[in-house]
Design an enzyme around this catalytic site. Structure first.
Site, PDB file in Angstrom:
ATOM      1  N   SER A  59      39.408  49.574  42.090  1.00 57.81           N
ATOM      2  CA  SER A  59      39.435  48.120  42.243  1.00 57.81           C
ATOM      3  C   SER A  59      38.421  47.597  43.255  1.00 57.81           C
ATOM      4  O   SER A  59      37.941  46.483  43.117  1.00 57.81           O
ATOM      5  CB  SER A  59      40.842  47.655  42.622  1.00 57.81           C
ATOM      6  OG  SER A  59      41.342  48.382  43.712  1.00 57.81           O
ATOM      7  N   HIS A  66      41.908  47.428  36.009  1.00 58.59           N
ATOM      8  CA  HIS A  66      40.576  46.824  35.877  1.00 58.59           C
ATOM      9  C   HIS A  66      39.808  47.411  34.694  1.00 58.59           C
ATOM     10  O   HIS A  66      38.594  47.243  34.607  1.00 58.59           O
ATOM     11  CB  HIS A  66      39.758  47.029  37.146  1.00 58.59           C
ATOM     12  CG  HIS A  66      40.299  46.297  38.327  1.00 58.59           C
ATOM     13  ND1 HIS A  66      40.036  44.967  38.574  1.00 58.59           N
ATOM     14  CD2 HIS A  66      41.135  46.707  39.315  1.00 58.59           C
ATOM     15  CE1 HIS A  66      40.658  44.595  39.673  1.00 58.59           C
ATOM     16  NE2 HIS A  66      41.336  45.626  40.146  1.00 58.59           N
ATOM     17  N   LYS A 106      45.246  40.612  34.670  1.00 60.21           N
ATOM     18  CA  LYS A 106      43.793  40.578  34.837  1.00 60.21           C
ATOM     19  C   LYS A 106      43.173  40.175  33.496  1.00 60.21           C
ATOM     20  O   LYS A 106      43.237  39.010  33.141  1.00 60.21           O
ATOM     21  CB  LYS A 106      43.311  41.902  35.415  1.00 60.21           C
ATOM     22  CG  LYS A 106      43.744  41.961  36.896  1.00 60.21           C
ATOM     23  CD  LYS A 106      43.575  43.243  37.611  1.00 60.21           C
ATOM     24  CE  LYS A 106      44.094  43.059  39.041  1.00 60.21           C
ATOM     25  NZ  LYS A 106      44.430  44.303  39.696  1.00 60.21           N
TER      26      LYS A 106
HETATM   27  C1  PLP Z   1      45.583  44.498  40.638  1.00 58.37           C
HETATM   28  C2  PLP Z   1      45.946  45.930  40.558  1.00 58.37           C
HETATM   29  C3  PLP Z   1      47.265  46.324  40.414  1.00 58.37           C
HETATM   30  C4  PLP Z   1      48.401  45.355  40.525  1.00 58.37           C
HETATM   31  O1  PLP Z   1      48.544  44.546  39.415  1.00 58.37           O
HETATM   32  P1  PLP Z   1      49.282  43.152  39.578  1.00 58.37           P
HETATM   33  O2  PLP Z   1      49.635  42.789  38.196  1.00 58.37           O
HETATM   34  O3  PLP Z   1      48.323  42.224  40.222  1.00 58.37           O
HETATM   35  O4  PLP Z   1      50.484  43.399  40.441  1.00 58.37           O
HETATM   36  C5  PLP Z   1      47.524  47.661  40.218  1.00 58.37           C
HETATM   37  N1  PLP Z   1      46.535  48.572  40.196  1.00 58.37           N
HETATM   38  C6  PLP Z   1      45.250  48.235  40.371  1.00 58.37           C
HETATM   39  C7  PLP Z   1      44.195  49.283  40.329  1.00 58.37           C
HETATM   40  C8  PLP Z   1      44.925  46.896  40.577  1.00 58.37           C
HETATM   41  O5  PLP Z   1      43.660  46.555  40.793  1.00 58.37           O
END
Ligand code: PLP
Length: 392
Positions: free
Chosen positions: A179, A207, A238
């Site tokens: 991330s 991601h 996302k």
């Molecule tokens: C954003 C993210 C999460 C968490 O997801 P949310 O739906 O925002 O709680 C988990 N793992 C990674 C690698 C992320 O970037």
């Protein structure tokens, strides 16, 4: 810490340039936001990679499902089992090429729920050093032993797998796309090690889903290894433009999580409208993925090229997560603040989110950015960078 000492501790955080606060923002489109003073910004800090949050069919699906009420009223195992959540799980399983899927309320809860629900005291979790905080927290609360291997270092992982005694199940867990650096995990090597040590491989595609792979199916598709991953973790918040997380895996694993994963069992289910939005975004991705992903790729390539040509030391990569390492946390915040003045929002990422000495600007490019917006942002970053007062 005593409550009376918080104020002094907060001052210390401010002095180190690490204080965090929230700036409210209303998104007018998927790439343009407006603050409480009415100032407009082009947003380069959103994970809405395909612009799904503002796509008409996605909004329409959510609006239609609102006739089922604003909240779900209960956990999935009680009264919160909406049709939309059930349908979405089937669609996610199909999309990820797995037997079944389970939706959690966030991606964070999915990772905690998978690791806490599955890894017991005789088991060992091998976790990449740069994994997302939700994986780290899942490791922390699971009774399993956790062994951290150096970031994407397969020699280190092989040595640790060899040297760590394990009476139960070995798990290997990694981000698909990391991330903060935007790099991709070495899946082919992970797959070989998983087979050699009979480990269960968990890849968090937060991601990666909707971002990499020819049709946006994520890391396994990117490497043409559809069977390499045992548990596909992901988020709906996302590239899928909604809210929530999921695990896609075998029937047995999903049934186990449904029975044993506390973050799934003890939290009220997401409302039908949110599940419907994620379902509609997934349909768009399945039907028109090539168009969305083509736009995302083109915008990513343009931004990376413009920054490189302007002398900005962007870390080379294949994803829309573009880090510019600045080292000094205060300089990073000042730089992001100067961009903000110009109506461009990027994230200033500082410790403890990233290791000491690696504070950075983190840009995310999406399919929704207009070419002119990318040029404007790149030009502003290059101009400020060339003034040179923000970095060492
Ligand atoms: C954003 C993210 C999460 C968490 O997801 P949310 O739906 O925002 O709680 C988990 N793992 C990674 C690698 C992320 O970037």
């Amino acid at each position: 810490m005593k409550i009376q000492e918080l104020s002094k501790a907060l001052d210390e955080i401010r002095r180190e340039g690490l204080y965090r606060s929230v700036s409210d923002l209303a998104m007018k489109t998927a790439s343009c936001g407006v603050d409480r003073n009415g100032k407009e910004y082009i947003v380069f800090s959103s994970n809405d990679y395909l612009g799904m949050t503002h796509e008409a069919p996605v909004i329409e699906a959510a609006r239609k499902a609102l006739s089922r009420g604003t909240g779900s009223g209960g956990a999935r195992l009680t009264s919160g089992a909406t049709f939309q959540a059930g349908d979405l799980e089937k669609a996610l399983a199909r999309f990820k090429g797995k037997e079944a899927a389970l939706v959690f309320n966030t991606g964070y809860m999915a990772n905690v729920g998978i690791l806490y629900g599955l890894a017991g005291k005789d088991d060992v979790i091998f976790s990449d050093a740069l994994n997302h905080a939700s994986i780290i927290d899942g490791c922390r609360i699971s009774p399993a032993k956790t062994v951290v291997y150096r970031h994407s270092d397969m020699d280190d992982l092989a040595r640790l797998l060899e040297d760590t005694p394990c009476g139960g199940q070995r798990f290997i867990v990694t981000d698909g796309v990391f991330s903060m650096d935007g790099d991709i995990c070495p899946l082919p090597a992970l797959y070989e090690l998983k087979k050699k040590y009979d480990a269960c491989l968990i890849v968090d595609d937060a991601h990666a889903t909707g971002v990499i792979g020819e049709t946006g199916r994520g890391t396994a598709e990117y490497f043409h290894l559809p069977r390499a991953v045992d548990i596909q973790a992901g988020t709906l918040s996302k590239a899928l433009g909604a809210e929530g997380g999921f695990a896609a895996a075998s029937e047995d694993i999903v049934n186990w999580l449904r029975n044993r994963s506390r973050p799934f069992i003890f939290s009220t289910a997401l409302p039908a409208s949110v599940m419907a939005a994620a379902g509609a975004a997934l349909r768009l991705l399945e039907e028109e993925g090539k168009t969305y992903l083509g736009r995302l790729r083109q915008n990513t390539d343009t931004m990376r090229r413009l920054l490189r040509e302007g002398g900005i030391p962007v870390i080379a990569g294949d994803t829309p997560v573009i880090p510019i390492i600045m080292n000094d946390p205060e300089g990073t915040v000042t730089f992001a603040g100067a961009l903000r003045e110009e109506g461009i929002l990027v994230s200033a990422i500082r410790p403890p989110t990233v290791p000491e000495g690696t504070s950075r600007l983190r840009l995310t490019v999406t399919a929704a950015h207009k070419e002119e917006e990318i040029h404007r942002a790149a030009a502003a970053i290059i101009r400020l960078w060339q003034r040179g007062q923000y970095h060492g």
